[in-house]
Motif scaffolding. Structure first.
Motif, PDB file in Angstrom:
ATOM      1  N   CYS A 218      -5.230   3.614  -4.773  1.00 41.42           N
ATOM      2  CA  CYS A 218      -3.791   3.828  -4.537  1.00 41.42           C
ATOM      3  C   CYS A 218      -2.910   2.814  -5.267  1.00 41.42           C
TER       4      CYS A 218
ATOM      5  N   CYS B 172      -5.849  -0.973  -1.428  1.00 42.96           N
ATOM      6  CA  CYS B 172      -6.709   0.118  -1.874  1.00 42.96           C
ATOM      7  C   CYS B 172      -6.607   0.175  -3.397  1.00 42.96           C
TER       8      CYS B 172
ATOM      9  N   CYS C 207      -9.385   4.321   3.124  1.00 46.42           N
ATOM     10  CA  CYS C 207      -7.933   4.397   2.941  1.00 46.42           C
ATOM     11  C   CYS C 207      -7.455   5.746   3.480  1.00 46.42           C
TER      12      CYS C 207
ATOM     13  N   HIS D 242       0.827  -1.210   0.000  1.00 45.06           N
ATOM     14  CA  HIS D 242       0.000   0.000   0.000  1.00 45.06           C
ATOM     15  C   HIS D 242       0.858   1.255   0.000  1.00 45.06           C
TER      16      HIS D 242
ATOM     17  N   ALA E 229      -4.911   7.354   2.782  1.00 38.96           N
ATOM     18  CA  ALA E 229      -4.219   8.154   1.762  1.00 38.96           C
ATOM     19  C   ALA E 229      -5.196   8.815   0.804  1.00 38.96           C
ATOM     20  N   CYS E 230      -6.274   8.132   0.422  1.00 37.62           N
ATOM     21  CA  CYS E 230      -7.138   8.677  -0.622  1.00 37.62           C
ATOM     22  C   CYS E 230      -8.627   8.642  -0.288  1.00 37.62           C
TER      23      CYS E 230
HETATM   24 ZN    ZN Z   1      -6.018   4.712  -1.216  1.00 38.36          ZN
END
Ligand code: ZN
Length: 282
Positions: free
Chosen positions: A265, A262, A242, A182, A244-245
């Protein structure tokens, strides 16, 4: 299963608490605990514990001319043993010291697979020349971009499988493999032989960062974390966002483990096949 960071911190705590104590005895409590015939564990009696090191997912209790190599498997721990009862619950093996203290190797659950190898580091070119360390790859946190590139080029296999392959890279298990894929923004199923230079660099950086993050967390504790407590973005977080996103964390189930990822990602939005009979992810 504990991985490199948890075992490293475990080794450091054992060293801090027990280094310098002189061994007075070793006893295998279960029939399968001791994996070696020679040298005899008693070779270490009378010698002080120099320290507990780690290689891959093994702990190395160093008594000079004798090293006890220990694999904890899923639920094993080495803990101070004040009671020293004849039949300790979950007991696998015990080290007793001249000052009256003891360390007990225990394993939770019914499947007793943790074990101890007694090795003389003077033989066969050192511990690395003997089982169980013989075919171990380099510790994952020591692999630089050039070494990672060579490892990937030599293995035509999927990334998640490579990361867990102890002969390719030592110390990474299912949780860190999910987290590293990830963080590197790579599909767990990507073929590592086809990674380009930029992807190899991301993979190397992600490997170091994920291990360092877990080690910092683990060193902040007095005992080993449970798998749920360990820091992470995707492992065992299916259905959560997620970090991150914001896309949903997905999972692909296999017989013995779950791959979490994800899609935004890591796979360009592609949903990976959920197929428990897959032959691909070995
Ligand atoms: Zn993500």
């Amino acid at each position: 299963m504990p991985e490199l960071p948890e075992l490293q911190a475990h080794a450091e705590r054992l060293t801090a608490a027990f280094a310098g104590r002189e061994l007075s005895g070793f006893r295998a409590i279960t029939f399968t605990a001791l994996k070696t015939y020679a040298p005899a564990p008693d070779q270490a009696v009378g010698h002080p514990l120099i320290g507990v090191g780690r290689r891959g997912k093994y702990l190395l209790a160093d008594f000079g001319a004798t090293t006890f190599v220990v694999h904890l498997m899923q639920g094993g721990r080495i803990k101070p043993d004040d009671k020293q009862s004849a039949r300790p619950r979950g007991g696998i093996a015990r080290w007793t010291f001249a000052d009256g203290s003891a360390l007990l190797l225990t394993e939770a659950g019914t499947e007793k697979r943790a074990g101890v190898w007694v090795r003389d580091p003077a033989f066969d070119g050192g511990l690395e020349g003997q089982e169980p360390l013989l075919s171990l790859g380099p510790d994952a946190d020591t692999v630089d971009v050039a070494a990672m590139s060579a490892i990937c080029a030599a293995h035509s296999m999927r990334l998640h499988g490579l990361l867990r392959d102890q002969q390719a890279l030592a110390g990474v298990g299912r949780r860190l493999a999910n987290e590293i894929c990830h963080r590197a923004q790579l599909s767990p199923f990507t073929n590592v032989a086809k990674l380009d230079a930029d992807q190899i660099e991301r993979l190397t950086d992600a490997t170091h960062a994920c291990i360092a993050e877990s080690l910092t967390y683990e060193r902040s504790r007095d005992d080993m974390s449970s798998s749920k407590e360990r820091p992470g973005a995707v492992h065992h977080r299916a259905g959560e966002a997620c970090p991150a996103c914001g896309d949903v964390v997905r999972e692909v189930e296999y017989t013995r483990y779950t791959v979490n990822y994800c899609a935004t990602c890591q796979t360009g939005g592609k949903i990976l096949a959920d197929n428990t009979t897959s032959k691909f992810l070995k």
